[in-house]
Enzyme design. Structure first.
Site, mmCIF file in Angstrom:
data_model
loop_
_atom_site.group_PDB
_atom_site.id
_atom_site.type_symbol
_atom_site.label_atom_id
_atom_site.label_comp_id
_atom_site.label_asym_id
_atom_site.label_seq_id
_atom_site.Cartn_x
_atom_site.Cartn_y
_atom_site.Cartn_z
ATOM 1 N N ARG A 105 -20.830 1.620 0.498
ATOM 2 C CA ARG A 105 -19.619 2.318 0.036
ATOM 3 C C ARG A 105 -19.506 2.298 -1.485
ATOM 4 O O ARG A 105 -19.067 3.267 -2.096
ATOM 5 C CB ARG A 105 -18.383 1.701 0.672
ATOM 6 C CG ARG A 105 -18.333 2.013 2.158
ATOM 7 C CD ARG A 105 -16.951 1.795 2.686
ATOM 8 N NE ARG A 105 -16.883 2.020 4.106
ATOM 9 C CZ ARG A 105 -15.834 1.702 4.845
ATOM 10 N NH1 ARG A 105 -14.776 1.164 4.280
ATOM 11 N NH2 ARG A 105 -15.823 1.947 6.133
ATOM 12 N N ASP A 114 0.816 4.137 2.155
ATOM 13 C CA ASP A 114 -0.546 3.623 2.219
ATOM 14 C C ASP A 114 -0.947 3.170 0.822
ATOM 15 O O ASP A 114 -0.334 3.567 -0.169
ATOM 16 C CB ASP A 114 -1.517 4.699 2.734
ATOM 17 C CG ASP A 114 -2.786 4.106 3.325
ATOM 18 O OD1 ASP A 114 -2.846 3.930 4.559
ATOM 19 O OD2 ASP A 114 -3.715 3.776 2.559
HETATM 20 C C1 LIG Z 1 -7.309 2.095 10.153
HETATM 21 S S1 LIG Z 1 -6.053 2.822 9.148
HETATM 22 C C2 LIG Z 1 -4.695 2.831 10.281
HETATM 23 C C3 LIG Z 1 -3.963 4.145 10.294
HETATM 24 C C4 LIG Z 1 -2.840 4.243 11.329
HETATM 25 N N1 LIG Z 1 -1.839 3.224 11.129
HETATM 26 C C5 LIG Z 1 -3.411 4.162 12.722
HETATM 27 O O1 LIG Z 1 -3.255 3.153 13.415
HETATM 28 O O2 LIG Z 1 -4.040 5.136 13.153
HETATM 29 C C6 LIG Z 1 -5.652 1.455 8.052
HETATM 30 C C7 LIG Z 1 -4.914 1.904 6.783
HETATM 31 O O3 LIG Z 1 -4.373 0.752 6.134
HETATM 32 C C8 LIG Z 1 -4.424 0.968 4.735
HETATM 33 N N2 LIG Z 1 -4.328 -0.317 4.027
HETATM 34 C C9 LIG Z 1 -5.259 -1.299 3.934
HETATM 35 N N3 LIG Z 1 -4.813 -2.299 3.170
HETATM 36 C C10 LIG Z 1 -3.559 -1.964 2.775
HETATM 37 C C11 LIG Z 1 -2.573 -2.602 1.970
HETATM 38 N N4 LIG Z 1 -2.786 -3.796 1.403
HETATM 39 N N5 LIG Z 1 -1.395 -1.958 1.776
HETATM 40 C C12 LIG Z 1 -1.168 -0.747 2.344
HETATM 41 N N6 LIG Z 1 -2.057 -0.091 3.102
HETATM 42 C C13 LIG Z 1 -3.244 -0.692 3.322
HETATM 43 C C14 LIG Z 1 -5.750 1.678 4.544
HETATM 44 O O4 LIG Z 1 -5.802 2.401 3.323
HETATM 45 C C15 LIG Z 1 -5.826 2.584 5.777
HETATM 46 O O5 LIG Z 1 -5.400 3.891 5.504
#
Ligand SMILES: C[S@@+](CC[C@H](N)C(=O)[O-])C[C@H]1O[C@@H](n2cnc3c(N)ncnc32)[C@H](O)[C@@H]1O
Length: 290
Positions: free
Chosen positions: A50, A159
């Site tokens: 990545r 996010d």
């Molecule tokens: C796998 S996705 C989940 C999306 C949705 N909630 C779902 O279940 O389909 C995880 C998301 O968490 C966000 N994320 C990771 N660390 C984070 C943080 N410290 N604060 C806010 N968002 C975060 C990532 O950018 C990503 O878009």
């Protein structure tokens, strides 16, 4: 190979860019302190592939140079790009559909009744990725109350990754990503994007109106002043260590109304002994105190 780098130190031996275990550790520590995400050594190839894209994009030749950049004062933008590169953004409409069934049958009818009488309803999709989760909540609401956009009903979609938020705020999705939205709902609440030949749909004005996208790091301060009736934080905590998870579950309890609902991901768990929640369904919790 960078001057002074011993091949034994390399974490990825045949990579285009020299990447040592020391580089890996620096990156893992920074990603953990900035975003809470845990990168164990099993993730070394993922980190390499990545971030190699980032090195190529900015014209660096070694991970040592990259680490110097992200540790330095001028590296703020690249730190953000690195965090974005390390997040997993997989999502889809109506993922874990039982949460939406629960909202439809148990939670929203009462909240919308209150909204029709002038009350407000606040919902938070925390870690919303490209917005499918927030728009699935909006669709569930609109099916129960087609005039919801004219009531005081709002969904905050937040996010850490600005690119995901940008995508979400366009409200445009490829039809092939919409398999989980029943045809009838697609016809009712989406329009075909002109020039896409029917391959892309845009959410309706009412759906746009209900959802607000904001950048927010769950580990940092939360600027919201009011409390929420419902929080969705699904498939975000799985990337965090136990201590960070515990802190965030506790903070959600502080910002949920008593009786409010928290939906979490299928592989996540809250130890209710330590937090004021009751488990009321599969990965569904109710804030105590109502
Ligand atoms: C796998 S996705 C989940 C999306 C949705 N909630 C779902 O279940 O389909 C995880 C998301 O968490 C966000 N994320 C990771 N660390 C984070 C943080 N410290 N604060 C806010 N968002 C975060 C990532 O950018 C990503 O878009």
């Amino acid at each position: 190979m960078a001057t002074g780098t011993n091949s034994r130190d390399l974490a990825v031996p045949d990579g285009e860019f020299p990447f040592t275990w020391a580089d890996f550790r620096q990156i893992a520590e920074l990603v953990h302190s900035e975003a809470g995400i845990v990168l164990t050594e099993t993730k070394v190839n993922l980190v390499y592939s990545r971030l190699a894209k980032r090195l190529r994009a900015i014209g660096l030749r070694t991970f040592r140079e990259y680490c110097a950049l992200i540790q330095g004062e001028s590296g703020i933008d690249e730190r953000q790009a690195m965090i974005a590169a390390m997040t997993t953004n997989v999502t889809r409409f109506f993922r874990e559909s039982h949460h939406f069934d629960y909202l439809r049958s148990r939670v929203l009818p009462g909240l919308l009744e209150g909204a029709r009488k002038g009350g407000k309803v606040r919902i938070w999709s925390a870690g919303c990725s490209s917005g499918e989760e927030a728009y699935s909540i909006a669709l569930t609401i609109l099916e129960l109350e087609p005039g919801a956009a004219d009531l005081d009903v709002r969904i905050l979609a937040s996010d850490i990754d600005p690119e995901m938020l940008r995508r979400g705020s366009t409200g445009i999705y490829a039809v092939r990503q919409m398999g989980d939205i029943p045809q009838e709902l697609r016809r009712k609440w989406f329009t075909i994007v002109p020039g896409s030949g029917g391959a892309e749909l845009e959410v309706s004005e009412d759906m746009h109106e209900l959802v607000r996208f904001r950048e927010l790091n769950l580990l940092r301060e939360w600027p919201m002043r009011g409390k929420f009736d419902i929080i969705f934080c699904r498939n975000v905590m799985i990337y965090f260590d136990d201590e960070t998870q515990n802190t965030v579950w506790g903070r959600f309890a502080g910002i949920l109304h008593p009786g409010g609902t928290l939906c979490i991901g299928h592989s996540e768990r809250i130890s209710v002994g330590g937090h004021p929640y009751d488990l009321v369904g599969q990965t569904i919790y109710r804030r105590q105190g109502a």
